[in-house]
Scaffold this motif. Structure first.
Motif, mmCIF file in Angstrom:
data_model
loop_
_atom_site.group_PDB
_atom_site.id
_atom_site.type_symbol
_atom_site.label_atom_id
_atom_site.label_comp_id
_atom_site.label_asym_id
_atom_site.label_seq_id
_atom_site.Cartn_x
_atom_site.Cartn_y
_atom_site.Cartn_z
ATOM 1 N N PRO A 239 -27.803 27.294 -13.715
ATOM 2 C CA PRO A 239 -28.066 26.888 -15.105
ATOM 3 C C PRO A 239 -28.884 25.603 -15.163
ATOM 4 O O PRO A 239 -28.716 24.702 -14.341
ATOM 5 N N LEU A 240 -29.772 25.543 -16.140
ATOM 6 C CA LEU A 240 -30.528 24.315 -16.383
ATOM 7 C C LEU A 240 -29.559 23.251 -16.881
ATOM 8 O O LEU A 240 -28.605 23.554 -17.596
ATOM 9 N N ALA A 241 -29.802 22.003 -16.494
ATOM 10 C CA ALA A 241 -28.871 20.931 -16.866
ATOM 11 C C ALA A 241 -29.622 19.694 -17.330
ATOM 12 O O ALA A 241 -30.663 19.350 -16.780
ATOM 13 N N ASP A 242 -29.074 19.054 -18.345
ATOM 14 C CA ASP A 242 -29.492 17.714 -18.762
ATOM 15 C C ASP A 242 -28.365 16.784 -18.353
ATOM 16 O O ASP A 242 -27.183 17.095 -18.574
ATOM 17 N N ILE A 243 -28.708 15.645 -17.773
ATOM 18 C CA ILE A 243 -27.712 14.671 -17.331
ATOM 19 C C ILE A 243 -27.972 13.374 -18.072
ATOM 20 O O ILE A 243 -29.069 12.821 -18.013
ATOM 21 N N VAL A 244 -26.950 12.910 -18.802
ATOM 22 C CA VAL A 244 -27.057 11.680 -19.577
ATOM 23 C C VAL A 244 -26.080 10.668 -18.988
ATOM 24 O O VAL A 244 -24.884 10.958 -18.875
ATOM 25 N N GLU B 121 -27.016 24.914 -19.702
ATOM 26 C CA GLU B 121 -27.290 26.119 -20.474
ATOM 27 C C GLU B 121 -26.625 27.301 -19.790
ATOM 28 O O GLU B 121 -26.964 27.648 -18.663
ATOM 29 N N MET B 122 -25.670 27.913 -20.488
ATOM 30 C CA MET B 122 -24.943 29.063 -19.945
ATOM 31 C C MET B 122 -24.764 30.106 -21.042
ATOM 32 O O MET B 122 -23.648 30.345 -21.507
ATOM 33 N N HIS C 197 -22.162 27.266 -28.472
ATOM 34 C CA HIS C 197 -23.469 27.893 -28.658
ATOM 35 C C HIS C 197 -24.246 28.035 -27.349
ATOM 36 O O HIS C 197 -25.449 27.744 -27.294
ATOM 37 N N GLY C 198 -23.562 28.437 -26.272
ATOM 38 C CA GLY C 198 -24.233 28.687 -25.003
ATOM 39 C C GLY C 198 -24.494 27.465 -24.147
ATOM 40 O O GLY C 198 -25.152 27.560 -23.126
ATOM 41 N N VAL C 199 -23.975 26.307 -24.568
ATOM 42 C CA VAL C 199 -24.150 25.078 -23.802
ATOM 43 C C VAL C 199 -22.779 24.549 -23.394
ATOM 44 O O VAL C 199 -21.898 24.359 -24.232
#
Length: 132
Positions: A28-33, A44-45, A109-111
């Motif tokens: 899955p694509l990931a954003d890391i904050v 994103e899943m 919502h898929g996240v």
């Protein structure tokens, strides 16, 4: 091998890893904050319900797995598909400054949002400077 509709090469098993059960596994694509309080991961899943998410932490390795329940439209025959269904898996190596007892996760919502709070003693402290 090409796809008759688009004339683009089809994916091979080397391009899309498969599980022992024959299904695909996607990363899955990931954003890391990152903040002073900790780290938040947003992955994103799509198609993964909260009950189908498995998160484990072992020896500082956080592993996230999501199982997708296959969907097939009733009474319809698929003519062409661009969206491949499969499960999700991704791992992250964490530092020693995270509190494993306070890790939280939520799907919306898929996240998938995973919060990784830092240990209290690992949080940066502001030092006041006085003038003489």
């Amino acid at each position: 091998m090409t796809n008759d509709v688009t004339n683009t090469p089809e994916k091979t098993p080397a391009d899309t890893p498969e599980t022992t059960s024959g299904g695909r596994i996607y990363r899955p694509l990931a954003d890391i904050v990152e903040t002073a309080e900790g780290v938040t991961l947003n992955l994103e899943m799509p198609g993964v319900a909260a009950d189908d998410v498995d998160i484990t932490l072992e020896k500082r390795v956080l592993t996230i797995r999501g199982k997708v329940q296959p969907t097939a439209p009733e009474a319809l025959q698929l003519a062409y598909a661009e969206y491949g269904e499969g499960d999700f898996e991704r791992s992250f190596t964490l530092g020693d400054d995270f509190d494993p007892d306070k890790i939280g996760a939520e799907v919306s919502h898929g996240v998938l949002t995973v919060t990784l709070p830092r240990l209290a003693e690992a949080s940066p402290k502001k030092i006041a400077v006085k003038s003489a």
